[in-house]
Design a protein around this motif. Structure first.
Motif, PDB file in Angstrom:
ATOM      1  N   ARG A  42       0.830  -1.212   0.000  1.00  0.00           N
ATOM      2  CA  ARG A  42       0.000   0.000   0.000  1.00  0.00           C
ATOM      3  C   ARG A  42       0.856   1.250   0.000  1.00  0.00           C
ATOM      4  N   ILE A  43       1.916   1.240   0.769  1.00  0.00           N
ATOM      5  CA  ILE A  43       2.809   2.392   0.816  1.00  0.00           C
ATOM      6  C   ILE A  43       3.495   2.601  -0.528  1.00  0.00           C
ATOM      7  N   GLY A  44       3.810   1.501  -1.215  1.00  0.00           N
ATOM      8  CA  GLY A  44       4.476   1.582  -2.516  1.00  0.00           C
ATOM      9  C   GLY A  44       3.691   2.372  -3.546  1.00  0.00           C
ATOM     10  N   ARG A  45       2.383   2.405  -3.416  1.00  0.00           N
ATOM     11  CA  ARG A  45       1.561   3.196  -4.348  1.00  0.00           C
ATOM     12  C   ARG A  45       1.810   4.687  -4.200  1.00  0.00           C
ATOM     13  N   PHE A  46       2.288   5.100  -3.049  1.00  0.00           N
ATOM     14  CA  PHE A  46       2.528   6.521  -2.808  1.00  0.00           C
ATOM     15  C   PHE A  46       3.924   6.969  -3.220  1.00  0.00           C
ATOM     16  N   ALA A  47       4.753   6.053  -3.654  1.00  0.00           N
ATOM     17  CA  ALA A  47       6.138   6.385  -4.017  1.00  0.00           C
ATOM     18  C   ALA A  47       6.230   7.503  -5.059  1.00  0.00           C
ATOM     19  N   PRO A  48       5.442   7.477  -6.150  1.00  0.00           N
ATOM     20  CA  PRO A  48       5.533   8.593  -7.104  1.00  0.00           C
ATOM     21  C   PRO A  48       5.190   9.945  -6.474  1.00  0.00           C
ATOM     22  N   TRP A  49       4.230   9.945  -5.551  1.00  0.00           N
ATOM     23  CA  TRP A  49       3.856  11.194  -4.882  1.00  0.00           C
ATOM     24  C   TRP A  49       4.961  11.678  -3.955  1.00  0.00           C
ATOM     25  N   VAL A  50       5.625  10.744  -3.315  1.00  0.00           N
ATOM     26  CA  VAL A  50       6.745  11.096  -2.440  1.00  0.00           C
ATOM     27  C   VAL A  50       7.872  11.715  -3.273  1.00  0.00           C
ATOM     28  N   VAL A  51       8.163  11.119  -4.423  1.00  0.00           N
ATOM     29  CA  VAL A  51       9.203  11.659  -5.308  1.00  0.00           C
ATOM     30  C   VAL A  51       8.812  13.059  -5.768  1.00  0.00           C
ATOM     31  N   LEU A  52       7.562  13.259  -6.158  1.00  0.00           N
ATOM     32  CA  LEU A  52       7.100  14.585  -6.574  1.00  0.00           C
ATOM     33  C   LEU A  52       7.229  15.591  -5.439  1.00  0.00           C
ATOM     34  N   PHE A  53       6.814  15.195  -4.236  1.00  0.00           N
ATOM     35  CA  PHE A  53       6.939  16.069  -3.071  1.00  0.00           C
ATOM     36  C   PHE A  53       8.394  16.452  -2.823  1.00  0.00           C
ATOM     37  N   LEU A  54       9.313  15.483  -2.921  1.00  0.00           N
ATOM     38  CA  LEU A  54      10.737  15.766  -2.699  1.00  0.00           C
ATOM     39  C   LEU A  54      11.276  16.730  -3.748  1.00  0.00           C
TER      40      LEU A  54
END
Length: 117
Positions: free
Chosen positions: A66-78
């Motif tokens: 479930r957390i892996g789905r948020f990885a692109p958003w985390v990269v965008l946020f960074l």
């Protein structure tokens, strides 16, 4: 490689300042250190408690998926977070994050530094 700060640059110094109780310096260096230190402490507590119990608290595989789905958003946020970090370093308010021995960083500081922003 470029002498420019990465999105997480200053995180170690911010975590150190946080551990010494200097929250203002920690926030100035990198505000992402606050949740990172909290998350690392929580993970440490969970791992120690699992080791003491001799079994895991839960099956972590579905949680990690479930957390892996948020990885692109985390990269965008960074990437978005990186912009003020970079500007702070170039303007001089976070100059300790900039390595002007590198020609890329030196050029950008000279052309995008405080007098031009």
């Amino acid at each position: 490689m470029t002498g420019l700060p990465c999105p997480l640059c200053g995180g170690t110094r911010a975590a150190k300042a946080l551990m010494h109780g200097d929250v203002a310096t920690a926030l100035r260096l990198n505000a992402l250190a606050l949740p990172a230190v909290g998350m690392i402490a929580l993970i440490g507590i969970i791992l120690v408690s699992e080791a003491i119990r001799g079994r895991p608290w839960m099956d972590w595989t579905p949680f990690l998926r479930r957390i892996g789905r948020f990885a692109p958003w985390v990269v965008l946020f960074l990437l978005i977070w990186w912009i003020p970090q970079l500007l702070g370093a170039l303007r001089g308010s976070k100059s300790e994050l900039l390595d002007t021995r590198n020609p890329v960083a030196r050029y950008l500081q000279q052309h995008l530094g405080q007098s031009h922003l």
